[in-house]
Structure formats: structure tokens, C-alpha cells
Enzyme design. Sequence first.
Site, PDB file in Angstrom:
ATOM      1  N   HIS A   1     -29.260 -26.614 -27.126  1.00  0.00           N
ATOM      2  CA  HIS A   1     -28.222 -25.664 -27.529  1.00  0.00           C
ATOM      3  C   HIS A   1     -27.391 -25.236 -26.323  1.00  0.00           C
ATOM      4  O   HIS A   1     -26.162 -25.151 -26.404  1.00  0.00           O
ATOM      5  CB  HIS A   1     -28.850 -24.439 -28.190  1.00  0.00           C
ATOM      6  CG  HIS A   1     -29.166 -24.612 -29.635  1.00  0.00           C
ATOM      7  ND1 HIS A   1     -30.174 -25.439 -30.077  1.00  0.00           N
ATOM      8  CD2 HIS A   1     -28.608 -24.071 -30.752  1.00  0.00           C
ATOM      9  CE1 HIS A   1     -30.225 -25.396 -31.402  1.00  0.00           C
ATOM     10  NE2 HIS A   1     -29.280 -24.588 -31.835  1.00  0.00           N
TER      11      HIS A   1
ATOM     12  N   HIS B   1     -36.876 -21.113 -25.748  1.00  0.00           N
ATOM     13  CA  HIS B   1     -36.868 -21.814 -24.468  1.00  0.00           C
ATOM     14  C   HIS B   1     -37.259 -20.896 -23.329  1.00  0.00           C
ATOM     15  O   HIS B   1     -37.186 -19.668 -23.433  1.00  0.00           O
ATOM     16  CB  HIS B   1     -35.464 -22.365 -24.175  1.00  0.00           C
ATOM     17  CG  HIS B   1     -35.086 -23.555 -24.989  1.00  0.00           C
ATOM     18  ND1 HIS B   1     -35.544 -24.818 -24.707  1.00  0.00           N
ATOM     19  CD2 HIS B   1     -34.288 -23.669 -26.085  1.00  0.00           C
ATOM     20  CE1 HIS B   1     -35.044 -25.668 -25.597  1.00  0.00           C
ATOM     21  NE2 HIS B   1     -34.287 -24.995 -26.438  1.00  0.00           N
TER      22      HIS B   1
END
Length: 202
Positions: A119, A177
Site C-alpha cells: 500500500h 505493517h
Amino acid sequence: MGSPETTTTSFPSFLKPLITIDASVSLFLHTLFKPIFPIFLLLLLEYSADFRFSFPVSLSLFLASPSFSSLFIPFILGHLLDLALIGLIKLTFRRTRPHYNPNMSPAVRADNFSFPSGHASRVMFLATLFHLIFQNHGGLISDFILRWVKFQPGFFLFGVWVWAILTAISRVLLGRHFLSDVLAGAFVGVLEGIVAFRFLRF
């Protein structure tokens, strides 16, 4: 807060202390800031930068706007470059996602891994490429923005960067993440934007 997850497969052993610090800082940021931001906003940012959304949008704009097709070819090819490159890096390093990562449905096998953030790379690729095109072909992209978005081009460019940065940050806040995943993904995305602008325009 719980112990940070530091599981890795292909990182050199001398990086393990840095990876441990990275995991601890990421967990701290996740725990501190996630309650502050509405979960629907974080998820909206996540969905807006998903390949399954951003690529069809780029392709649709390419097909719907023949007079602006030259603008969207590097966006389309860059999306594919990003998908392949990030997938290759993830499969190489195979870093597990944070243990506090909420349930998610990976689109492909590589999405089970954390490093780097796809992303973050995707939004930084889009923002960088848009910025470069705006700087070098301001008239054409301004015409497109005024036609389709109805915003002043300068404000739209600012909005793209704000969206990209917030989306990258949201990856840590959501627990998807570690911080280093996002920084690495952002770096890759900027490079992809430069490559797409210089070599993928036809």
C-alpha cells in the site's frame, strides 16, 4: 502492550537488533495512535489504495478518456510494475506481519508477508508520478482535473500527497505493517514513480 513480533526469514543476523527495535516502535505507535483515529477512516484509506481498486480505476479512466490516454499509460504499467516488484521482494524476505495484525484476506500468497508495504509503495508511486506529470505537463493534466474532478489542480495535487502520506501511516496504525515496511515501501514507490515517468510513457 504485549511482546513485539520479530519473526523474519531472510534478513541478515546483524539486522536483528534493528528489527527488534522496529517491531517495538511499531507496536508502540499502533497502541498509542490507533484509538485516536476512527477505524472506518483507516479502513477507507486501506481500501482506496488496494490494487483491486486503484488499478481498475486507472484502467477505466484510460478507456473513458481517449484524449488523455497518454496520461494513464504510465499509471497502468506502473501499477503492474509495483505489483510484480513488491511481490518479489515479499517472497524474498518473507517477513511475517505483526502478530497484532487484525484478520485480513490476502489477495495473493505474497500478501501474507510484511516487507515491504504494498500500500505504501502504491500510494507513493501514484503521488510521485502524478507530481512529475503535473510539473512537466501541467496544461494537459490541469485540463483533465478540471474536467473530471472540478478542483483547482494545485489543491488536487496537495490532496494526492496528503492521501498518500496518511495511507502509508495508516498501515502501521492498523497493525498491518511494521514501520520499516512502510518506509521501504514508500522508497520503492517513489523510485517506481520516477521510472514510470521516464521510461513508461508512450
